[in-house]
Design an enzyme around this catalytic site. Structure first.
Site, PDB file in Angstrom:
ATOM      1  N   HIS A 340       0.832  -1.205   0.000  1.00  0.00           N
ATOM      2  CA  HIS A 340       0.000   0.000   0.000  1.00  0.00           C
ATOM      3  C   HIS A 340       0.869   1.259   0.000  1.00  0.00           C
ATOM      4  O   HIS A 340       0.636   2.194  -0.779  1.00  0.00           O
ATOM      5  CB  HIS A 340      -0.896  -0.056   1.234  1.00  0.00           C
ATOM      6  CG  HIS A 340      -1.831   1.097   1.408  1.00  0.00           C
ATOM      7  ND1 HIS A 340      -3.191   1.000   1.183  1.00  0.00           N
ATOM      8  CD2 HIS A 340      -1.618   2.377   1.812  1.00  0.00           C
ATOM      9  CE1 HIS A 340      -3.770   2.163   1.439  1.00  0.00           C
ATOM     10  NE2 HIS A 340      -2.826   3.017   1.828  1.00  0.00           N
ATOM     11  N   GLU A 341       1.893   1.295   0.874  1.00  0.00           N
ATOM     12  CA  GLU A 341       2.739   2.490   0.976  1.00  0.00           C
ATOM     13  C   GLU A 341       3.567   2.696  -0.287  1.00  0.00           C
ATOM     14  O   GLU A 341       3.751   3.832  -0.738  1.00  0.00           O
ATOM     15  CB  GLU A 341       3.650   2.396   2.204  1.00  0.00           C
ATOM     16  CG  GLU A 341       2.923   2.298   3.543  1.00  0.00           C
ATOM     17  CD  GLU A 341       1.897   3.392   3.765  1.00  0.00           C
ATOM     18  OE1 GLU A 341       2.014   4.471   3.163  1.00  0.00           O
ATOM     19  OE2 GLU A 341       0.958   3.158   4.543  1.00  0.00           O
ATOM     20  N   HIS A 344       1.435   4.290  -2.733  1.00  0.00           N
ATOM     21  CA  HIS A 344       1.362   5.740  -2.524  1.00  0.00           C
ATOM     22  C   HIS A 344       2.580   6.434  -3.130  1.00  0.00           C
ATOM     23  O   HIS A 344       2.451   7.460  -3.808  1.00  0.00           O
ATOM     24  CB  HIS A 344       1.313   6.055  -1.032  1.00  0.00           C
ATOM     25  CG  HIS A 344      -0.055   5.953  -0.425  1.00  0.00           C
ATOM     26  ND1 HIS A 344      -1.179   6.488  -1.013  1.00  0.00           N
ATOM     27  CD2 HIS A 344      -0.463   5.388   0.749  1.00  0.00           C
ATOM     28  CE1 HIS A 344      -2.235   6.257  -0.246  1.00  0.00           C
ATOM     29  NE2 HIS A 344      -1.834   5.587   0.827  1.00  0.00           N
ATOM     30  N   HIS A 350      -5.672   6.935  -1.963  1.00  0.00           N
ATOM     31  CA  HIS A 350      -6.682   6.069  -1.368  1.00  0.00           C
ATOM     32  C   HIS A 350      -7.879   6.007  -2.313  1.00  0.00           C
ATOM     33  O   HIS A 350      -8.316   7.032  -2.844  1.00  0.00           O
ATOM     34  CB  HIS A 350      -7.130   6.602  -0.004  1.00  0.00           C
ATOM     35  CG  HIS A 350      -6.113   6.396   1.070  1.00  0.00           C
ATOM     36  ND1 HIS A 350      -5.844   7.337   2.027  1.00  0.00           N
ATOM     37  CD2 HIS A 350      -5.297   5.341   1.339  1.00  0.00           C
ATOM     38  CE1 HIS A 350      -4.909   6.881   2.846  1.00  0.00           C
ATOM     39  NE2 HIS A 350      -4.559   5.678   2.444  1.00  0.00           N
TER      40      HIS A 350
END
Length: 407
Positions: A340-341, A344, A350
């Site tokens: 997820h990071e 980003h 998101h």
């Protein structure tokens, strides 16, 4: 082709009780005082050329996994720089060359299955295979561990421990200052995120302060993250770990140490780790490492607000925003958050902030969901995130990702 199978007449009711304190810590990455729920399985392997057909049973359910050699180079190439960091009496962090690299962690040892998200490090000795790794996602994510040599003689070499990962699903991103996107002359077709991985002392302790166990774990962990990017095709993403730094005492990583809520506290303020890191990395790591696009600090401390990680959207090639933090407790619990990071850092937002839904159904959520479900057993990339990656590849902000070595 050949098959491997071995039985033993030893009592298997409670094999964990026969582990020494050190063996228990190395297998379960927890204290022996903790009551662990696990399965003790006999793995059979059938080899057909390079494919491994692995079979075992858990609670009456039969598993048949088809494992093939990693489709891409291992994220931890042979010769990767591995260093240690220690806080010394002169009130400064000192970096030391460990000269520890091992060909056992290269791509020849990593096997995978994209459908069930299996990443397994395979070691073969005397015709018997030993499996260490992780398979499944979310609530269905499980860890498999081979036995220490002493127990192999008791139970048989094909027996393994399997237990739940209890992966983290919550995340809050730390947004930085937006920078205007500048179109590039040519899109980057292949992203090579070059990562510097820092293991905080809180996590190193979980591995019994054992360098070999730590590097082995990181190899499996980051190959598992890399596998989750395999469905991304435009651009393709291949992670490369260009350096590892392992903290040998509590204060070695000052950006984490000073982000704690109080002295001797096991609680950390996730956002402060990123803020502190902007100074810490410029001071401590520029003289030692220049071949990385982003740093990932891994620690086992809790954030009382429930945050499992933090970074800056689209910050991977920025010298001040290319910092990420993830919580991991030694059971691959941070694999989803790390994915997820990195999403980003590659400009993914998101999904709740876009037109895409975070939820496909009760069992399937998107990787970039702001808060995933504790009941989800599968995570996928949303069309919004895939579009964000593709758009990012067409900007100068992604220029550092086009090469396997940062120039």
């Amino acid at each position: 082709q050949y098959s491997e199978s071995q039985e033993s007449g030893h009592n298997r009711n409670a094999p964990d009780k026969e582990l020494t304190t050190e063996e228990f810590q190395l297998i379960f990455h927890q204290s022996q005082t903790v009551d662990i729920e696990y399965d003790f399985i006999n793995i059979t392997t059938e080899m057909i050329e390079t494919e491994r057909k692995v079979s075992f049973t858990i609670d009456g359910k039969e598993y048949h996994l088809s494992l093939t050699p990693a489709a891409s180079q291992s994220v931890l190439p042979y010769g990767t720089k591995i260093k240690s960091a220690i806080w010394w009496t002169d009130n400064d962090t000192h970096i030391h060359e460990e000269d520890y690299s091992d060909e056992r962690w290269d791509s020849r040892a990593i096997y995978e299955n994209l459908e069930i998200m299996a990443t397994i490090l395979v070691r073969t000795e005397n015709g018997t295979s030993y499996y260490d790794g992780v398979f499944g996602e979310g609530i269905a994510m499980k860890v498999v561990r081979s036995l220490p040599g002493r127990l192999m003689n008791i139970y048989g070499a094909n027996y393994h421990f399997v237990y739940d990962s209890n992966g983290s699903v919550y995340d809050v991103v730390l947004n930085g200052q937006d920078e205007p996107a500048v179109p590039a002359d040519m899109a980057v077709n292949n992203f090579y995120p070059k990562l510097l991985v820092l293991v905080d002392y809180s996590l190193f302790k979980i591995f019994n302060e054992n360098f070999e166990e730590t590097v082995k774990y990181l190899t499996i962990f980051w190959n598992a993250v890399n596998l989750r990017f395999r469905p991304v095709q435009h651009p393709k993403v291949n992670i490369i770990i260009t350096g590892i730094v392992i903290a040998k005492n509590e204060a070695a990583f000052q950006h984490v140490y000073r982000a704690r809520y109080s002295k001797n506290s096991k609680l950390v303020h996730t956002g402060r780790v990123i803020d502190n890191g902007r100074y810490f990395f410029g001071t401590n790591f520029d003289p030692y490492y220049d071949n990385y696009d982003a740093s990932f600090t891994m620690a086992s401390m809790d954030d009382p607000t429930g945050k499992g990680g933090a970074t800056v959207i689209g910050g991977i090639c920025s010298s001040s925003n290319n910092i990420a933090y993830i919580r991991d407790v030694g059971s691959y619990s941070g694999v989803k958050v790390a994915t997820h990071e990195l999403g980003h850092l590659l400009n993914g937002q998101h999904d709740s902030d876009t037109t895409c839904s975070e939820k496909i159904n009760d069992n399937i959520y998107t990787i970039m969901a702001k808060q995933g479900s504790t009941k989800a057993s599968k995570f996928v990339w949303s069309s919004c995130t895939l579009t964000a990656f593709a758009n990012f590849s067409k900007t100068t902000s992604a220029a550092c990702l086009k090469d396997t070595y940062r120039k």
